[in-house]
Design an enzyme around this catalytic site. Structure first.
Site, short mmCIF file in Angstrom:
data_model
loop_
_atom_site.label_atom_id
_atom_site.label_comp_id
_atom_site.label_asym_id
_atom_site.label_seq_id
_atom_site.Cartn_x
_atom_site.Cartn_y
_atom_site.Cartn_z
N HIS A 374 -20.27 -37.83 -26.53
CA HIS A 374 -18.81 -37.82 -26.69
C HIS A 374 -18.23 -36.42 -26.72
CE1 HIS A 374 -18.44 -42.14 -27.87
NE2 HIS A 374 -19.66 -41.95 -28.30
N LYS A 565 -3.39 -36.64 -33.04
CA LYS A 565 -4.85 -36.57 -32.86
C LYS A 565 -5.40 -35.59 -33.90
CE LYS A 565 -3.91 -35.36 -28.63
NZ LYS A 565 -4.77 -35.86 -27.53
N ARG A 566 -6.71 -35.51 -34.03
CA ARG A 566 -7.29 -34.54 -34.97
C ARG A 566 -6.83 -33.15 -34.56
NH1 ARG A 566 -11.40 -35.99 -38.78
NH2 ARG A 566 -11.36 -33.77 -39.19
N LYS A 571 -7.62 -28.95 -28.55
CA LYS A 571 -6.57 -29.95 -28.28
C LYS A 571 -5.20 -29.27 -28.16
CE LYS A 571 -9.23 -33.54 -30.76
NZ LYS A 571 -9.38 -34.66 -29.81
N THR A 673 -8.48 -41.21 -26.14
CA THR A 673 -8.16 -42.64 -26.12
C THR A 673 -6.71 -42.86 -26.54
OG1 THR A 673 -9.24 -42.69 -28.29
CG2 THR A 673 -10.48 -43.60 -26.44
N LYS A 677 -3.64 -45.43 -25.12
CA LYS A 677 -2.79 -46.28 -25.97
C LYS A 677 -1.31 -46.01 -25.71
CE LYS A 677 -6.50 -46.07 -29.38
NZ LYS A 677 -7.07 -45.24 -30.50
C1 26W Z 1 -21.56 -33.66 -36.34
C2 26W Z 1 -20.09 -33.56 -36.43
C3 26W Z 1 -19.44 -34.36 -35.36
C4 26W Z 1 -18.76 -35.54 -35.71
C5 26W Z 1 -18.14 -36.28 -34.70
C6 26W Z 1 -19.52 -33.95 -34.05
C7 26W Z 1 -18.89 -34.70 -33.04
C8 26W Z 1 -18.22 -35.84 -33.40
C9 26W Z 1 -17.56 -36.69 -32.36
C10 26W Z 1 -18.38 -36.79 -31.14
C11 26W Z 1 -16.26 -36.13 -32.00
C12 26W Z 1 -15.41 -37.15 -31.31
O1 26W Z 1 -14.82 -37.97 -31.94
N1 26W Z 1 -15.34 -37.03 -29.98
C13 26W Z 1 -14.32 -37.76 -29.29
O2 26W Z 1 -14.86 -39.01 -28.86
C14 26W Z 1 -13.87 -39.81 -28.23
C15 26W Z 1 -14.48 -41.17 -27.91
O3 26W Z 1 -15.37 -41.06 -26.86
C16 26W Z 1 -13.31 -39.13 -26.98
O4 26W Z 1 -12.28 -39.92 -26.44
C17 26W Z 1 -12.77 -37.75 -27.33
O5 26W Z 1 -12.40 -37.06 -26.16
C18 26W Z 1 -13.84 -36.95 -28.07
O6 26W Z 1 -13.33 -35.70 -28.55
#
Ligand code: 26W
Length: 831
Positions: A374, A565-566, A571, A673, A677
């Site tokens: 992701h 978004k975060r 971003k 995503t 939406k």
């Molecule tokens: C280890 C810390 C950590 C926690 C969460 C690293 C990475 C993440 C996630 C992968 C971050 C995340 O939420 N990525 C997002 O995933 C979405 C679903 O696929 C995508 O639509 C977003 O572009 C992506 O930033």
């Protein structure tokens, strides 16, 4: 808070005859009263809204249980191949209206409650969000669970039942503050505790190897054991036919209280083990990009991976008896690398516990697992120090070393000598202390690896997994993300859904592709008027939310320009703020110039330790304070930052959005995503060619989206030329003026130099290319303002966005996983 849900006739899947309806209403009324009395233990005259909420939730849950048991029995009877979705995050939100909608009883329940003088809308806001996730990855898991149930896939979700989800954000004097989130304060009516379903999870200790004929047996003697106890939440699909299980694990100390220690007066010591054990499922790590890299995080990852694998193997053996058939009957999806220690754990269970031969075990493992990446952010790719892994999971470290040795030996045998290549594909990163590459372990242990948008999956092949892709050229595929239309259209936007049902009939509710039938109405002025009316109602509602929470009055006729978004530098909320200041400067320069009023709406949480992101929240609020209180601006521009962005707030903002900000540095947003939406709800997108924006443009047509900025390959080239932006800034008078106003403290009189560091960062080290894309972004925003003035063409584009985003349904995405990766059948609702 939210709009009243539309009347029965145009509730999505409710067209029962009056008779049946009344029957249902009466039954629901009795069921709710029965729950209030005997489960909540309250008399209706003494019941609080929370009591009614619990009673209604329990009554609704009962309605799911029958189909739940039917589904479970069917999965066994039909020997169905099972899908297990392993995710450390499930950003579920609220479940009341979602469950009522999928069961098709929203209106009967409203009527039943009305007959008891209870307002369903009031109960809706009582329910806390289940915020067991950070952002995109967690919400995707929740959408996918709902779609897997809707498509009648025999699927389980496995995760952790955190006592505390993502922190509650408050904004004080413009600064983010974090407070523990307490969703379980009043209990959770949707879950079934399963104390009988528990597994022992080991940590630490040592491995004993017992010589045996061909190769020694290994017995791990953990020095610490934690009990994983299951809590099940039914996941009902559209039309309520199929119900799956979300099984979340909670950590317990096998023996919670050391009585002898307690009796010796050391009360704290007596509870130490319990605290230590329970800390594993205490709280969600609030970072969505930088691994905490802390031991507790690795404990969380192993805890839920091991409990989940032990549980699914028990279920498999109960049904099929033979562990060697696992890959034929089970598909396990790794939601990013967070559960990837599961690859080593399955090898341990197969080899050490079930006595399967190593190579056979590896075959089964690779055939069973698949992994979704992701993110490309280097800092988000998890690696664990080998010494920590060795101490916490000694047997797994041995297994990882052996997997790696066989992997590298195999490559050498195929003639790969290049040390650089070999170390690039090794599971162990030898640079700066030995680290285990969890992405490589997930890749090697999976038969399929997918990215989450077309562009992202290509970049995954060219960057993070370039060398492994060369060795396994058919392993990486793409499944572009999707969102569930039940929550994000039918439930969040009943006004628009009502209009769609009146115009298209009900077919599109079961088959999103029928949304295409909207196209002919795009230029129909009467339809455009009804379309605008639905959007206006949503905007008026959001305006009341903003007034309630921020005491700021926004004009519902203005263009609602939304970035939710975060908070993260890639971003580029900062780029949006620079545009806002440029707009503000323009208005101040020509206060009487007639321009289309605009409201800039921001919302998003920053990871607690991410200072730069928190500073950008402060800047947004500082700019808002100045702009909103500047009399020369009047109503032409307002800026709001809504606190505590979560699933429920997103459901209120998205239907009201006119413009969807998707402005990440190209190549850095894997998919997005929120973009899907908002386009589905008739917002036009302004964005870079990044993530799924590329596919949104393909679907909606380049005349119905505002694209700007450097493309992913141009970003790489630009960075290669250096990220000192002084030249770029010098070439853009507007940008220079904006940056100077920030640096001079125009927005921070109380601390003139607050943003000096931030301005210096983008001036001398503009890694996210905010300056490089500024002018083209401004130009795109000017095009937006021009298009907004031409209402007919704006409405036309808005209608075409909804008509052409059916493909971004999570039902389509899950059908692709089922076909390309899991090899399981799907059956659509109505079938
Ligand atoms: C280890 C810390 C950590 C926690 C969460 C690293 C990475 C993440 C996630 C992968 C971050 C995340 O939420 N990525 C997002 O995933 C979405 C679903 O696929 C995508 O639509 C977003 O572009 C992506 O930033």
């Amino acid at each position: 808070m939210t709009e009243t849900i539309a009347a029965a006739s145009d509730r999505p899947n409710e067209a029962p005859e009056a008779e049946a309806l009344n029957g249902d209403i009466a039954k629901l009324r009795d069921a709710v009263l029965e729950k209030l009395t005997y489960s909540v233990g309250k008399d209706r005259n003494a019941a609080s809204e929370r009591d009614w909420f619990i009673a209604v939730a329990l009554a609704v849950r009962d309605r799911m249980v029958d189909n739940w048991m039917t589904s479970v029995r069917g999965n066994y009877r039909d020997n169905r191949r099972r899908v297990y979705y392993l995710s450390l995050e499930f950003l579920i939100g609220r479940l009341l209206v979602d469950s009522l909608t999928n069961l098709g009883i929203v209106e009967p329940m409203r009527a039943a409650l009305a007959s008891l003088d209870v307002d369903l809308e009031k109960l809706r806001d009582i329910e806390p969000d289940a915020a067991l996730g950070n952002g995109g990855l967690g919400r995707l898991a929740a959408c996918f669970m709902e779609s897997m149930a809707t498509l009648s896939i025999a699927a389980h979700g496995y995760g952790i039942r955190y006592d505390h989800g993502l922190f509650r954000q408050t904004i004080a004097d413009g600064w983010q503050h974090e407070f523990p989130e307490d969703w379980l304060e009043f209990g959770n009516p949707w879950e079934f505790p399963r104390p009988e379903v528990s597994y022992m999870i080991g940590f630490g200790g040592a491995v004993e190897s017992i010589p045996r004929n061909s190769h020694p047996a290994h017995v791990w003697h953990p020095s610490e054991t934690v009990e994983a106890v299951a809590y099940d939440t039914p996941v009902v699909g559209w039309r309520g036919k199929h119900v799956n299980t979300l099984r979340l694990w909670s950590a317990r100390a096998p023996d919670p209280l050391k009585l002898d220690v307690f009796n010796s007066g050391d009360y704290v010591g007596a509870l130490a083990d319990q605290v230590r054990a329970e800390s594993i499922s205490k709280i969600l790590y609030p970072s969505d990009s930088t691994p905490a890299g802390l031991e507790l995080r690795l404990r969380q990852e192993y805890f839920f991976a091991s409990a989940s694998l032990q549980d699914l193997i028990r279920r498999h053996l109960e049904q099929h008896g033979d562990i060697e058939l696992l890959a034929d009957k089970v598909a396990i999806q790794l939601n990013d690398t967070h559960p990837s220690i599961g690859v080593a754990e399955l090898m341990r269970l197969l080899v050490d516990v079930h006595g399967v031969d190593w190579d056979r075990a590896w075959e089964i493992t690779v055939a069973t697992f698949s992994y979704t990446n992701h993110t490309l952010l280097p800092e988000a790719l998890e690696t664990w120090p080998a010494p920590l892994m060795e101490r916490l999971l000694p047997r797994h470290m041995q297994i990882i070393f052996l997997i790696n040795a066989k992997h590298l030996d195999g490559l050498r045998a195929k003639g790969m000598e290049d040390a650089g290549k070999l170390s690039a594909v090794s599971l162990i990163d030898e640079h700066g202390g030995r680290h285990v590459r969890m992405g490589h372990l997930a890749f090697l242990g999976s038969h399929k690896v997918n990215g989450v948008s077309g562009l992202h999956s290509e970049l995954v092949k060219q960057t993070v997994f370039r060398d492994l892709h060369e060795i396994f050229p058919d392993r990486i595929c793409n499944v572009t993300n999707g969102v569930t239309f039940r929550r994000w259209l039918y439930e969040a936007n009943p006004h628009l859904t009502k209009l769609l049902v009146e115009t298209l009939g009900r077919g599109f509710l079961d088959d999103a592709s029928q949304l295409q039938k909207l196209e002919p109405f795009a230029d129909d002025l009467d339809f455009q008027a009804r379309w605008a009316a639905a959007k206006q109602l949503n905007k008026e509602h959001l305006a009341s939310v903003v007034a309630d929470r921020l005491l700021i009055k926004i004009n519902p006729n203005a263009l609602f320009d939304v970035q939710i978004k975060r908070m993260h530098e890639y971003k580029r909320q900062l780029l949006n703020i620079l545009d806002t200041i440029a707009l503000y400067n323009e208005i101040r320069a020509q206060p009487m110039r007639d321009m289309a009023p605009r409201v800039k709406i921001f919302a998003g949480k920053a990871a607690a330790s991410y200072q730069q992101a928190k500073l950008i929240i402060k800047l947004a609020n500082d700019v808002a304070r100045v702009v909103n209180n500047d009399p020369t601006v009047r109503d032409q521009l307002k800026v709001v930052f809504l606190p505590n962005y979560n699933v429920s707030l997103a459901e209120a903002i998205i239907p009201a959005a006119d413009l969807s900000e998707q402005i990440s540095t190209a190549g850095m947003e894997a998919s997005g995503t929120g973009n899907m939406k908002m386009a589905l709800n008739g917002a036009l997108t302004i964005g870079t060619l990044d993530g799924a924006n590329v596919e949104i443009r393909e679907k909606v047509g380049s005349e119905n989206i505002f694209i700007f900025g450097l493309k992913a390959d141009e970003v790489a080239a630009r960075r290669a030329r250096g990220i000192d932006a002084r030249e770029t800034i010098a070439a853009s008078p507007q940008l220079r003026e904006v940056l100077e106003s920030i640096a001079d403290g125009v927005f921070s009189h109380d601390d003139r130099h607050r943003y000096q560091g931030l301005v210096d960062a983008i001036t001398y080290h503009d890694y996210f290319l905010v300056t490089a894309d500024f002018d083209s972004y401004r130009a795109a925003q000017a095009a937006v303002a021009r298009r907004w003035r031409d209402r007919k063409s704006w409405q036309r584009s808005a209608i075409l966005n909804t008509a052409r985003t059916a493909w971004f349904s999570s039902d389509r995405a899950i059908a692709e996983y089922a076909d390309q990766i899991w090899n399981v059948p799907v059956s659509r609702p109505k079938d």
